[in-house]
Scaffold this active site. Structure first.
Site, PDB file in Angstrom:
ATOM      1  N   SER A   1      33.079  43.180  40.106  1.00 43.11           N
ATOM      2  CA  SER A   1      32.507  43.529  41.408  1.00 43.11           C
ATOM      3  C   SER A   1      32.158  42.269  42.199  1.00 43.11           C
ATOM      4  O   SER A   1      31.909  41.198  41.636  1.00 43.11           O
ATOM      5  CB  SER A   1      31.251  44.382  41.231  1.00 43.11           C
ATOM      6  OG  SER A   1      31.554  45.547  40.503  1.00 43.11           O
TER       7      SER A   1
HETATM    8  N1  SAM Z   1      30.663  45.868  35.729  1.00 48.15           N
HETATM    9  C1  SAM Z   1      31.962  45.253  35.670  1.00 48.15           C
HETATM   10  C2  SAM Z   1      31.905  43.765  35.640  1.00 48.15           C
HETATM   11  O1  SAM Z   1      30.806  43.196  35.711  1.00 48.15           O
HETATM   12  O2  SAM Z   1      32.979  43.171  35.530  1.00 48.15           O
HETATM   13  C3  SAM Z   1      32.873  45.738  36.787  1.00 48.15           C
HETATM   14  C4  SAM Z   1      33.421  47.040  36.476  1.00 48.15           C
HETATM   15  S1  SAM Z   1      34.817  47.630  37.338  1.00 48.15           S
HETATM   16  C5  SAM Z   1      34.348  47.563  39.018  1.00 48.15           C
HETATM   17  C6  SAM Z   1      34.639  49.343  36.838  1.00 48.15           C
HETATM   18  C7  SAM Z   1      34.906  49.583  35.375  1.00 48.15           C
HETATM   19  O3  SAM Z   1      34.577  50.951  35.091  1.00 48.15           O
HETATM   20  C8  SAM Z   1      36.346  49.403  34.959  1.00 48.15           C
HETATM   21  O4  SAM Z   1      36.422  48.437  33.944  1.00 48.15           O
HETATM   22  C9  SAM Z   1      36.768  50.780  34.468  1.00 48.15           C
HETATM   23  O5  SAM Z   1      37.672  50.740  33.379  1.00 48.15           O
HETATM   24  C10 SAM Z   1      35.437  51.375  34.071  1.00 48.15           C
HETATM   25  N2  SAM Z   1      35.379  52.839  34.008  1.00 48.15           N
HETATM   26  C11 SAM Z   1      35.916  53.766  34.851  1.00 48.15           C
HETATM   27  N3  SAM Z   1      35.589  55.005  34.459  1.00 48.15           N
HETATM   28  C12 SAM Z   1      34.821  54.870  33.339  1.00 48.15           C
HETATM   29  C13 SAM Z   1      34.170  55.796  32.472  1.00 48.15           C
HETATM   30  N4  SAM Z   1      34.218  57.109  32.652  1.00 48.15           N
HETATM   31  N5  SAM Z   1      33.472  55.307  31.426  1.00 48.15           N
HETATM   32  C14 SAM Z   1      33.385  53.963  31.202  1.00 48.15           C
HETATM   33  N6  SAM Z   1      33.994  53.039  31.989  1.00 48.15           N
HETATM   34  C15 SAM Z   1      34.686  53.491  33.052  1.00 48.15           C
END
Ligand code: SAM
Length: 200
Positions: free
Chosen positions: A51
């Protein structure tokens, strides 16, 4: 990067210090590493992103983290947000559905010495075993607020989650007061989709 955050009215000195401590370039893969301290989201592989620093700071500020708080993150991704929470003194639990990304984040936590409890799977149903949480932060955009997450909030706890369409979301901040849920919304965010039972 910290000056950019100050310009955008991030005022919490503890958060600014934590974000100055966690070296974002360690979480950003090539060929984007040289852009790590820009205020932008960047690709981390598997179609996902780390993000934007402003979003990390804003969501962390909205969570109101205090030392010793138990915080659940949905969407570990690169591990950057978890690391910032850990430096702030939170006990961090984080769930990621992509096993390759999770493996990379775990490696980074070990390398940097951050104690983050992680789990692979669908975070839309939360992590009941360690509930209740003082804060839950969802770092992917949902069509609606997953009810299992509000149920896993401690009294006074906050859930911070982007909610909206696939193209555009508002940041919803829910504060649990007994059985009541206070809700406020801040417009203008864009996240990758939250995929799962209570997501897209
Ligand atoms: N917080 C992260 C960082 O600091 O790098 C950024 C995360 S990215 C914007 C969103 C993440 O949510 C992705 O890695 C994606 O695979 C994960 N994601 C999407 N749906 C999800 C779910 N139901 N459960 C867990 N992770 C999920």
């Amino acid at each position: 990067m910290i000056a950019l955050l100050r310009d955008r009215l991030i005022t919490d000195e503890k958060i600014l210090k934590a974000m100055a401590t966690v070296e974002r370039h360690l979480f950003v893969p090539e060929p984007f590493t040289n852009r790590s301290y820009e205020d932008s989201a960047l690709p981390i592989g598997k179609g996902q992103t780390i993000s934007q620093p402003y979003t990390v700071a804003f969501m962390t500020q909205a969570l109101g983290v205090r030392t010793g708080d138990k915080i659940l993150e949905i969407g570990t991704g690169s591990g950057y947000q978890s690391s910032v929470l850990s430096v702030l003194g939170a006990r961090v639990f984080s769930i990621e559905r992509d096993h390759e990304l999770l493996a990379g984040a775990r490696k980074m936590f070990d390398r940097l010495g951050y104690r983050v409890a992680t789990k692979g799977g669908d975070g839309t149903v939360g992590w009941n075993e360690f509930a209740p949480y003082n804060g839950i932060i969802v770092t992917a955009g949902a069509p609606d607020v997953p009810q299992p997450l509000t149920r896993q909030l401690a009294d006074g706890g906050k859930l911070v989650i982007p909610v909206g369409s696939l193209q555009y979301q508002s940041l919803v901040v829910i504060t649990r007061r007994g059985e009541e849920m206070e809700r406020r919304e801040i417009e203008g965010f864009k996240f990758v989709p939250l995929i799962g039972k209570m997501g897209w």
